[in-house]
Structure formats: C-alpha cells, structure tokens
Design an enzyme around this catalytic site. Sequence first.
Site, mmCIF file in Angstrom:
data_model
loop_
_atom_site.group_PDB
_atom_site.id
_atom_site.type_symbol
_atom_site.label_atom_id
_atom_site.label_comp_id
_atom_site.label_asym_id
_atom_site.label_seq_id
_atom_site.Cartn_x
_atom_site.Cartn_y
_atom_site.Cartn_z
ATOM 1 N N CYS A 1 0.883 -1.166 0.000
ATOM 2 C CA CYS A 1 0.000 0.000 0.000
ATOM 3 C C CYS A 1 0.917 1.210 0.000
ATOM 4 O O CYS A 1 1.469 1.564 1.047
ATOM 5 C CB CYS A 1 -0.906 0.005 1.232
ATOM 6 S SG CYS A 1 -1.867 1.537 1.373
ATOM 7 N N CYS B 1 -0.678 4.376 2.215
ATOM 8 C CA CYS B 1 -0.842 4.357 3.678
ATOM 9 C C CYS B 1 -0.424 2.989 4.186
ATOM 10 O O CYS B 1 0.761 2.645 4.106
ATOM 11 C CB CYS B 1 -2.247 4.774 4.116
ATOM 12 S SG CYS B 1 -3.630 3.922 3.335
ATOM 13 N N SER B 2 -1.363 2.183 4.637
ATOM 14 C CA SER B 2 -0.974 0.908 5.238
ATOM 15 C C SER B 2 -2.071 -0.128 5.082
ATOM 16 O O SER B 2 -2.222 -1.002 5.938
ATOM 17 C CB SER B 2 -0.653 1.108 6.720
ATOM 18 O OG SER B 2 -1.786 1.666 7.366
ATOM 19 N N CYS B 3 -2.835 -0.041 3.991
ATOM 20 C CA CYS B 3 -3.943 -0.970 3.788
ATOM 21 C C CYS B 3 -3.429 -2.410 3.821
ATOM 22 O O CYS B 3 -2.420 -2.738 3.183
ATOM 23 C CB CYS B 3 -4.612 -0.686 2.444
ATOM 24 S SG CYS B 3 -5.383 0.942 2.370
#
Lengths: 220, 220, 222, 222
Positions: free
Chosen positions: D123, D126-128
């Site tokens: 991702c 962000c941090s999906c």
Amino acid sequence: MNGGQDLGGMQGFGPVAPEPNEPRFHAAWEKRVFGLAMAMGLSGRWNLDASRAAREALPPGEYLTSSYYAIWLKALERQVTAHGLATREEIASGTVSAPAAPVTRVLKGAEVEPLFDRGFPSDRPLDVPARFAVGERVRARIINPPGHTRLPRYVRGRTGTVESVHGSFVFPDSNACLAGEAPQWLYTVRFSGAELWGEAAEPGHAVSVNAFESYLEPLA
Amino acid sequence: MNGGQDLGGMQGFGPVAPEPNEPRFHAAWEKRVFGLAMAMGLSGRWNLDASRAAREALPPGEYLTSSYYAIWLKALERQVTAHGLATREEIASGTVSAPAAPVTRVLKGAEVEPLFDRGFPSDRPLDVPARFAVGERVRARIINPPGHTRLPRYVRGRTGTVESVHGSFVFPDSNACLAGEAPQWLYTVRFSGAELWGEAAEPGHAVSVNAFESYLEPLA
Amino acid sequence: MAHEPHDPQNHDHPHDHPHDHAHGSGSELSPMDLRVRALESILVEKGYVDPAALDALIETYETKVGPHNGARAVARAWVDPAFRDRLLADATPTLREIGVGGRGGEHMVVVENTPDAHNLVVCTLCSCYPWPVLGLPPVWYKSPPYRARAVIEPRAVLAEFGVTLPGSTRIRVWDSTAELRYMVLPMRPSGTEDLDEAGLAALVTRDSMIGTGLPRHPGARA
Amino acid sequence: MAHEPHDPQNHDHPHDHPHDHAHGSGSELSPMDLRVRALESILVEKGYVDPAALDALIETYETKVGPHNGARAVARAWVDPAFRDRLLADATPTLREIGVGGRGGEHMVVVENTPDAHNLVVCTLCSCYPWPVLGLPPVWYKSPPYRARAVIEPRAVLAEFGVTLPGSTRIRVWDSTAELRYMVLPMRPSGTEDLDEAGLAALVTRDSMIGTGLPRHPGARA
C-alpha cells in the site's frame, strides 16, 4: 495531495528493515492511539478517508520522520480540535475545560466484536453502468488535487489495461472532505513496469492499482 | 534519485515564508560550512554535481527536516569520509588521528577572487550536432536513475516544446559519480501547465526546464 | 598533480588551539558550531583547506555580491535599448560589460517581463541562483514550499508575495535544472521618466529579479 | 441522532484519577505516553470514547486476529480445489466459510502465485492490509522503504527478503489504493503430500501471504 504519504517510486530510504520479533506495538501509548483512532472513527464526525487525509496532511518532512502511530496521534489530535470536540489546551493538559460537543455515536464495548466482525463495507450500488470494460486500455488522468486522493503520482499520465471491474464504491476524494460518499465504479488497472518506470525498469514486472472511474480516461 | 530534493509539485508544505531582514547566514557555523563546502569542492576529489548528489542522498525525511546548511554539512561530512580524507572519528572529535590523503588542489586565499570572478564554465564543445531543433515537440523520458539526475519527476513522460538550444554542457548524471563530464546538448523545453498538472492547472502558465539531450525523445 | 598535504604532526594550528574565526568563544558554541568547528579543524590541519581561502570565500559571498549588481543591469537595460537587446540575446558577456559575472553566473539567461508574460525563477531540485547578479539566495528561495509550489501554482505563490497579475498575463516559470542561471528583467515602472540610472536601480528589488516581486514605484520611496 | 455526551463534571472517571489501562504508572511514562494519556482522558471524560470499547478494540487486534487465519485459508485451498476456485473467484464470502472476515477484510481479493507469476502486495499511500486475514501489519510493511520500493524495484525488495525468483517469473505488484484488500495464495511446497490441513497451515508464513516470502518447506521445520 502530493504529500509525504505518496511514496511509490521514491528512492533514498535505504533497505526494508524487518524487526526481530516484530512487535505489533512498540510502546503502551501506541495501543491506546490505535484504539482511540478506531473508536473516534466511529463517532460520526469523520470517516476513514478523512482520517487518512488528516494523516497525509502532516507536512512531508514531519510525516516521513514520524513513527506510524505518531502520525495517527498527530492526525487524531488535529481532527479532535478541528471538529471542536476538544481544545488544544485540553488535549495538552489532559484537563477538561470546555463543554463536550455532540457526536453521532459512542461505540460501546459490547458492540466492538459484532460490529468489527461484520466490518464496514464500502461498496454502494450505482444506477449508471461502468464506463470501462475489462481489457480496455485507459490512461490515468493527470490530477493534483490539494485534498485527499487515492490515485498515486507514479501512475498519473500513464497508460494501463483494465483488469477487473469491481462494482461501485465510496469515492474517497469526496468522502474525505465530508462531501458525501459519491460512489463511483472501481477498477483494477495494470501498468507495465516499463510504462511506469521506463526502459531501465526491472524486467517482467507489472503494477496494478485500484482506480476510481474519474481517475481514468479512455485512450484518445 | 527520486529523493527528498525532487520537490516540484509536492504539496503540504504550507506557505512560502520570507524572513524579516533575510539574514544570509543564521549562525556562525553556517558561514563556515558554506566556505568549507566551496573550498573542498575545488579539492579535485569531487565536483559540484557530486556535492549535489551527496546532499540529495540524505534520506528524504532527514533532507526535508534539515536546514539548508545542515544539509550541506551532512553531505560534506559524508564526502570527506567516503573519499578517505578523514575518518568519522576525526570529524567527530576534531582530533587528527590518521595521515592526510592527497588532494589535487588546495585553494589559496589569493586565488579566490580571480578564480571565482572568472567562474567555472560548464559548457564543453561537442562534435556531434544537436538532435533537436527549436520548435520541435519532444517528450521527457521516463527515467528513474538511482543516482543523480537533473530531470525532475514532474516532467517525466510529459510532452513539451524545445524553446532554445544552448550548446553542449557537462552532463551531471555522469559527472556526479565521477564517471566523466560526458557532455551533451542542453535544451530549454517548455511544458504547458495543463500538460504537467492536468485540466485543473492554473490557467495560462508554462514551466520551462533545462534538459540534456538524453533526457528527451522525439514524439513518436 | 597531487598536492602534498600538511603533516598533521607539524603544522601551525594544533588541535588544542583552533584558530579563532570569529565564530564565538568555545563556551558559547552550539552543538552545530562544535560539529562544524571539528570538521574545519580536521580539514585545515590535514592541509586540505587554507584558512585564508575560507575567509575570502565567506567574505566574498557575505559582503561583495548582492542584488545591487542585478539592479544595475536592469536600470541600464531600461535606459539603453541596445544594452537591453544584448542582455536578452546573450546575457553573460553583456553583464560582463558592467563588471558582473563569475561563479554561479557563468551561463546567464535574462528573461523579460512584458504586459503579456510574467517570469518567475525557481530551482526545484536544489538552490541554483545567479550569485554574482543577486548574491546568495534567501532562505525561502531554497526552502521546500517555494521549490514545490512555484511550478504547480505560481499564481498562488505570487499572490502570497503580494503580486496579483491580470488573468490575461501568462506566467512563465523557469526551473533552473542545469547550469544556466536566470534573471528576470522587470518592466520599468511608470513615472520614472525623470530618474537617472542610479535612481532607477534603486527601484529594482531583489524579488523583482526573481519574479516574486515588482520594482518599486518612485512614489513608494518618498 | 446526536449522542448526548457525558457531562464532564459528572462521570465515572474524574481527570485526577485516570483509569489504569496497564500502560504503566505515571512515574515511568514517556512524553508520548503522557501526551496520549492526556488525549485519552479528554476523549473519555467528554464521553466520546467508552473505555470498554477501547479495551475491546485493542484486545481484538492485539490478540485475536493474525496470520493464522490466512494460513488456514491457504491450507484449505491447497487441499480443496473447489475452495481454491471459490477463493480466487470471490474471496470475501469464501473466507467467511472458514470464519474469517470483518473490518479490513470487507472486500478481499486473493491472487495466486504460479510458476510464471509471483504476487507482491503493498500500500504505497498508507498501510492498507487485510486485518482479519493477516492481523495488523508489521512496521516494515507500513514504512517508507517498502512502500516506496515495492512498486519500482520489487525484485530488489524480494531479494532482501531472501526471495530470488527465476528471471522468467513475472512479478505482479498489487498496490492497495482502494478498499480492496489482497492476500497472496502461495504455491504449495513440494514434499507436503503427507501433511494434513493443519500441518500445511503451519508452513504458511505471514510473508508468504504478502508475497515477500515463500511457505516453509516441511524439511525446514525439522
């Protein structure tokens, strides 16, 4: 926003550095920030897209030098004060000095398991048909919105192929600024490594992104 | 390198902030760093392009949170140690503990005025003719070299018009890694704001960059 | 032709007594001052840097170069059409005519503002700037906000500097990505018919030669 | 339907005595601990956050979700071709068959490694990450080096993780830029014919479901 969060293709960060034991949290405060951000995300005053927008609105240098949960904390503090839920003085001191503001929901302990087990789907039915079809060549638009977007810079202006049509989903660019869910068709678009990075790209790789319909245009 | 230095088009930094009185230097050490970097740049062990490369090789978060002369200092320290002119221990302690290494030149006080008044031209004659002509439409290549380059990300893959042909100049991408001056023709290429930033660009603006010949390709 | 460096055991500046470069006494030094002093000591003691060269470099760029040089060129261009034409056609030798040139100005380009087009200079990748013409750049010119925004939203940047141009005026941004260095030739303000070259030069601000400002009007000086 | 928040003057957790959440005694708190404690106090005292919900959230994601869920799905897919087909065709309901789903896994996509193609999930923005399938992501997954490099030099990243693939293997990188969440279905290692589903699941590493690793070989466990 072309901010510190839009990292795809940047260089100079050094190697990926897995940690021994990979602790989920590195300090007690990280857990609390995680929980607070999740709980406040259900307050009805904002949504997940808005929280992402708040995180990426940190100045790029601060974003890149803050730990993950420090970014969450700073964004949450900003959201809380920007929405009038608390004053800067209150969150600096820990002492309540202003009346509470209304929130739409307060998540209760007993609600956590059923709610989170069900999840929060973001697909939304849409009456209009999808504009693009699997196999179609499309170009990622060149856009540079000052607010939240999920079209990374590294694909803008590049040509790819529609791999999947996923249905219609909440449009983050709108939802993040609380302007409504404004659902759009969502696609997976595949770009060759050479298209994204040029002739010197690693051979035989491709990158797929999930792209909302307004991010794409047909090839002229 | 797609590092912290490649800033064109980034967002989230806030307003431009001119300072009252605009001091040239903000602390005594800044002057010394300026002078040291200039003097060592003439030592023959590296060149201006290599110094730029050393500065932009700072991790992006560090680059973006360091003051201007702090970036110069950190890069100079790295260059001095990487070239074996001093050890880390020496520059940490200020105490010489290893023999000096040879340098090609030590700039003398009396040389500064005549040398710097003359300057250091970087145009170099070239036997081959220029590939592109004024008025020609060209595309900035999509390149992502891990080392130094002077083609900013925001023009890569975009189409512009050759405005000027300036003659041939030292090619920074080669010179920065001490691989020779490898001169190339240098152009000014103008891109419309809409080509660079899309339909929402401010109306009626254009950006011109100076681009070396290998950065450009003819329109297919 | 390798230079034979000083023997660190036999030089004029033993480590314990670093020469005083007017950067304050040891007791007042910040961590950065100490860090730079250590580096300077090493480079000088090892014979790589001549302290006299260091002092000459700092003095030159702290006091000798500055926007007065560019202002002279602008004023001359306003009163001397042939000079203006040469300046726009081949800036480097033309600036030499009035004694302006050197490091950071080896390959000058002068771009002229007109009622139709306003020019703005930036260096998105570092801090390229025409030193002999304008001096060392101000911090804002080297800072991320200006470098990031000048190319994508020049009108917004200009507005912050108090420069609002008609919508019909095109904005020409020059990103200094090679060794060419740009100077803007601003438009001569109205009401300056009676001023001589020195009087005109006094109206030419540094920012007006970067493009983030306009020359002062004579009335504004009264 | 606005909730009526608690009156700060009349609640169960007066500011002076913040409830103990096992985050240490005051005397040991770091500045960040203090900063977060202040925020938490305000949010709880103003009635926006129920401490019980906070504890439930943390406990859920610290202890209940984790890569064992994904490993079960992988092992099942290895032994049950119909499950595999359903998993690849419509992952979300198929994962529900084995009790896996919820927040962060509402819209799952499973991508299958083959001898010709290796999948890698990232991702960049962000941090999906598929929480119910893999738990919370490790720090490296959320960090700039991985997010920056996975899309531009995936082979170099894989090599750092000890994964070297034949040049003929295509690398398919999936950048999670919307609410779809990806899990990689790795190839079943050879020599696992005798293992049951639980034995197979024990070979499935978290990294093998992100694409930065491969499943363990049975020999490697001995």
